[in-house]
Scaffold this motif. Structure first.
Motif, PDB file in Angstrom:
ATOM      1  N   GLN A 154       0.829  -1.208   0.000  1.00  0.00           N
ATOM      2  CA  GLN A 154       0.000   0.000   0.000  1.00  0.00           C
ATOM      3  C   GLN A 154       0.865   1.259   0.000  1.00  0.00           C
ATOM      4  N   VAL A 155       1.889   1.255   0.818  1.00  0.00           N
ATOM      5  CA  VAL A 155       2.777   2.412   0.901  1.00  0.00           C
ATOM      6  C   VAL A 155       3.507   2.624  -0.419  1.00  0.00           C
ATOM      7  N   GLU A 156       3.999   1.557  -0.999  1.00  0.00           N
ATOM      8  CA  GLU A 156       4.734   1.676  -2.252  1.00  0.00           C
ATOM      9  C   GLU A 156       3.822   2.155  -3.385  1.00  0.00           C
ATOM     10  N   ALA A 157       2.569   1.684  -3.396  1.00  0.00           N
ATOM     11  CA  ALA A 157       1.626   2.147  -4.413  1.00  0.00           C
ATOM     12  C   ALA A 157       1.372   3.646  -4.266  1.00  0.00           C
ATOM     13  N   ALA A 158       1.217   4.106  -3.019  1.00  0.00           N
ATOM     14  CA  ALA A 158       1.010   5.533  -2.770  1.00  0.00           C
ATOM     15  C   ALA A 158       2.254   6.327  -3.167  1.00  0.00           C
ATOM     16  N   ALA A 159       3.431   5.772  -2.921  1.00  0.00           N
ATOM     17  CA  ALA A 159       4.671   6.442  -3.301  1.00  0.00           C
ATOM     18  C   ALA A 159       4.762   6.600  -4.817  1.00  0.00           C
ATOM     19  N   ARG A 160       4.428   5.556  -5.554  1.00  0.00           N
ATOM     20  CA  ARG A 160       4.474   5.626  -7.015  1.00  0.00           C
ATOM     21  C   ARG A 160       3.510   6.684  -7.540  1.00  0.00           C
ATOM     22  N   GLU A 161       2.316   6.751  -6.948  1.00  0.00           N
ATOM     23  CA  GLU A 161       1.330   7.747  -7.386  1.00  0.00           C
ATOM     24  C   GLU A 161       1.862   9.163  -7.235  1.00  0.00           C
ATOM     25  N   ARG A 162       2.721   9.379  -6.242  1.00  0.00           N
ATOM     26  CA  ARG A 162       3.229  10.712  -5.936  1.00  0.00           C
ATOM     27  C   ARG A 162       4.616  10.958  -6.511  1.00  0.00           C
ATOM     28  N   GLY A 163       5.184   9.963  -7.170  1.00  0.00           N
ATOM     29  CA  GLY A 163       6.522  10.108  -7.710  1.00  0.00           C
ATOM     30  C   GLY A 163       7.589  10.183  -6.640  1.00  0.00           C
ATOM     31  N   VAL A 164       7.376   9.483  -5.529  1.00  0.00           N
ATOM     32  CA  VAL A 164       8.274   9.505  -4.379  1.00  0.00           C
ATOM     33  C   VAL A 164       8.896   8.125  -4.192  1.00  0.00           C
ATOM     34  N   ILE A 165      10.136   8.096  -3.712  1.00  0.00           N
ATOM     35  CA  ILE A 165      10.822   6.837  -3.404  1.00  0.00           C
ATOM     36  C   ILE A 165      10.544   6.460  -1.956  1.00  0.00           C
ATOM     37  N   ALA A 166      10.116   5.225  -1.731  1.00  0.00           N
ATOM     38  CA  ALA A 166       9.903   4.693  -0.386  1.00  0.00           C
ATOM     39  C   ALA A 166      11.075   3.783  -0.032  1.00  0.00           C
ATOM     40  N   SER A 167      11.629   3.965   1.167  1.00  0.00           N
ATOM     41  CA  SER A 167      12.801   3.196   1.606  1.00  0.00           C
ATOM     42  C   SER A 167      12.507   2.556   2.966  1.00  0.00           C
ATOM     43  N   LEU A 168      12.744   1.259   3.051  1.00  0.00           N
ATOM     44  CA  LEU A 168      12.488   0.511   4.287  1.00  0.00           C
ATOM     45  C   LEU A 168      13.761   0.424   5.112  1.00  0.00           C
ATOM     46  N   GLU A 169      13.650   0.764   6.403  1.00  0.00           N
ATOM     47  CA  GLU A 169      14.803   0.771   7.295  1.00  0.00           C
ATOM     48  C   GLU A 169      14.782  -0.430   8.236  1.00  0.00           C
ATOM     49  N   PRO A 170      15.753  -1.326   8.145  1.00  0.00           N
ATOM     50  CA  PRO A 170      15.887  -2.380   9.156  1.00  0.00           C
ATOM     51  C   PRO A 170      16.207  -1.743  10.509  1.00  0.00           C
ATOM     52  N   GLU A 171      15.490  -2.166  11.546  1.00  0.00           N
ATOM     53  CA  GLU A 171      15.610  -1.548  12.869  1.00  0.00           C
ATOM     54  C   GLU A 171      15.796  -2.645  13.911  1.00  0.00           C
ATOM     55  N   PRO A 172      16.846  -2.563  14.745  1.00  0.00           N
ATOM     56  CA  PRO A 172      17.056  -3.602  15.755  1.00  0.00           C
ATOM     57  C   PRO A 172      15.816  -3.839  16.611  1.00  0.00           C
ATOM     58  N   GLY A 173      15.460  -5.119  16.755  1.00  0.00           N
ATOM     59  CA  GLY A 173      14.316  -5.504  17.568  1.00  0.00           C
ATOM     60  C   GLY A 173      13.000  -5.549  16.832  1.00  0.00           C
ATOM     61  N   MET A 174      12.972  -5.058  15.580  1.00  0.00           N
ATOM     62  CA  MET A 174      11.727  -5.070  14.818  1.00  0.00           C
ATOM     63  C   MET A 174      11.660  -6.286  13.908  1.00  0.00           C
ATOM     64  N   LEU A 175      10.507  -6.490  13.279  1.00  0.00           N
ATOM     65  CA  LEU A 175      10.334  -7.645  12.401  1.00  0.00           C
ATOM     66  C   LEU A 175      11.352  -7.608  11.270  1.00  0.00           C
ATOM     67  N   VAL A 176      11.530  -6.442  10.672  1.00  0.00           N
ATOM     68  CA  VAL A 176      12.603  -6.252   9.684  1.00  0.00           C
ATOM     69  C   VAL A 176      13.778  -5.650  10.442  1.00  0.00           C
ATOM     70  N   GLU A 177      14.691  -6.522  10.847  1.00  0.00           N
ATOM     71  CA  GLU A 177      15.798  -6.130  11.713  1.00  0.00           C
ATOM     72  C   GLU A 177      17.117  -6.023  10.966  1.00  0.00           C
ATOM     73  N   THR A 178      17.280  -6.813   9.924  1.00  0.00           N
ATOM     74  CA  THR A 178      18.543  -6.896   9.209  1.00  0.00           C
ATOM     75  C   THR A 178      18.346  -6.562   7.730  1.00  0.00           C
ATOM     76  N   VAL A 179      19.453  -6.351   7.037  1.00  0.00           N
ATOM     77  CA  VAL A 179      19.347  -6.100   5.599  1.00  0.00           C
ATOM     78  C   VAL A 179      18.866  -7.343   4.864  1.00  0.00           C
ATOM     79  N   ASP A 180      19.094  -8.513   5.409  1.00  0.00           N
ATOM     80  CA  ASP A 180      18.542  -9.721   4.808  1.00  0.00           C
ATOM     81  C   ASP A 180      17.017  -9.744   4.930  1.00  0.00           C
ATOM     82  N   ASP A 181      16.494  -9.235   6.055  1.00  0.00           N
ATOM     83  CA  ASP A 181      15.043  -9.098   6.190  1.00  0.00           C
ATOM     84  C   ASP A 181      14.508  -8.121   5.151  1.00  0.00           C
ATOM     85  N   TYR A 182      15.236  -7.032   4.920  1.00  0.00           N
ATOM     86  CA  TYR A 182      14.844  -6.094   3.870  1.00  0.00           C
ATOM     87  C   TYR A 182      14.754  -6.802   2.526  1.00  0.00           C
TER      88      TYR A 182
END
Length: 293
Positions: A154-182
């Protein structure tokens, strides 16, 4: 913006630095922007929050236009950060996230991120950085991953509509924690970029920061840089942790990184008026040692 590796014979451009406003939370946004510009930064990493460009306050569109004009007058580029702690829920830090058990909560996070994309579009910013969140007790990881991928789509679709780049940040302790999770998320959403916080790599121990910069050169949407001790998620001023800053800068030069390198000193707001110029002076000195005139 492309960060692919060019001809090595071409001189690398000077790195462009930004300062994250979560390290200037005791200042009005107008004052923080002025301090950042006067120090000589090329941009600002704006953490959207209740006190810094509240996305739910009245006249959102008009305030976006005013911010765009300010940034233009101060000659500052922009990255949007979305790590506000209590903007969406005054009782739960960072909640609701894309992993919230309630559909209403997840929709609230998507609405917030969409408004951040609106700010980025209005100000012609480089990217919006966002993270996954932490699964709440009782939520199994497969379900959390399903919710995450639904929200990221959903976020990426909204980003494309606006011509904006969306970037996901791996964060210690979160579900996406590492660059491999990314990479797991990017496999489902190929256009999603990586918001690489080099300090987080010291916390997770997954890769050396400079090595990750080189490995993910083509996928990086933005980079955060600070000092940090290995295994401890605490943002520190340069020189107080284990970060090999010159090696990271050397790697960024090697990949010809053209985006903003965002200094994140989230614990330094009480002395932001000192930390803002000191941080840039440290980085410029480190660059001069790497690339003598």
């Amino acid at each position: 913006m492309s960060n692919s590796l060019p001809d090595a014979s071409v001189a690398a451009p000077r790195l462009r630095y930004a300062y994250n406003t979560n390290g200037a939370s005791n200042h009005r946004l107008d004052d923080a922007l002025l301090l950042i510009a006067e120090a000589g930064y090329d941009g600002v990493a704006l953490t959207i929050d209740h006190h810094h460009h509240d996305p739910f306050a009245p006249d959102f569109t008009g305030r976006n236009t005013r911010l765009a004009n300010q940034l233009r007058e101060l000659n500052l580029g922009l990255v949007i950060e979305t790590g506000a702690r209590y903007l969406l829920d005054p009782r739960q830090k960072h909640e609701p996230t894309l992993l919230a058990p309630s559909a209403t909560g997840r929709a609230r996070r998507v609405e917030f991120l969409t408004r951040c994309l609106d700010v980025c579009a209005a100000c012609q910013g480089e990217t919006v950085s966002f993270w996954a969140g932490v699964p709440q007790p009782g939520v199994e990881k497969p379900q959390a991953w399903d919710w995450l991928l639904e929200g990221v789509h959903q976020v990426e679709a909204a980003a494309r509509e606006r011509g904006v780049i969306a970037s996901l940040e791996p964060e210690p302790g979160m579900l996406v924690e590492t660059v491999d999770d990314y990479l797991r998320v990017q496999a489902a959403v190929p256009s999603l970029r990586l918001a690489l916080d080099t300090g987080h790599l010291l916390v997770t121990g997954e890769r050396e920061p400079a090595a990750a910069v080189r490995e993910f050169a083509a996928q990086i949407g933005t980079v955060a840089l600070e000092d940090m001790r290995r295994g401890v998620h605490e943002h520190l001023p340069f020189g107080e942790g284990d970060m090999d800053v010159p090696t990271v800068l050397q790697a960024l030069h090697a990949i010809r990184f053209s985006g903003l390198v965002c200094v994140e000193m989230s614990r330094e707001s009480p002395r932001a008026h000192l930390m803002i110029p000191q941080s840039l002076a440290y980085l410029r000195q480190a660059e001069r040692q790497l690339l003598p005139a």
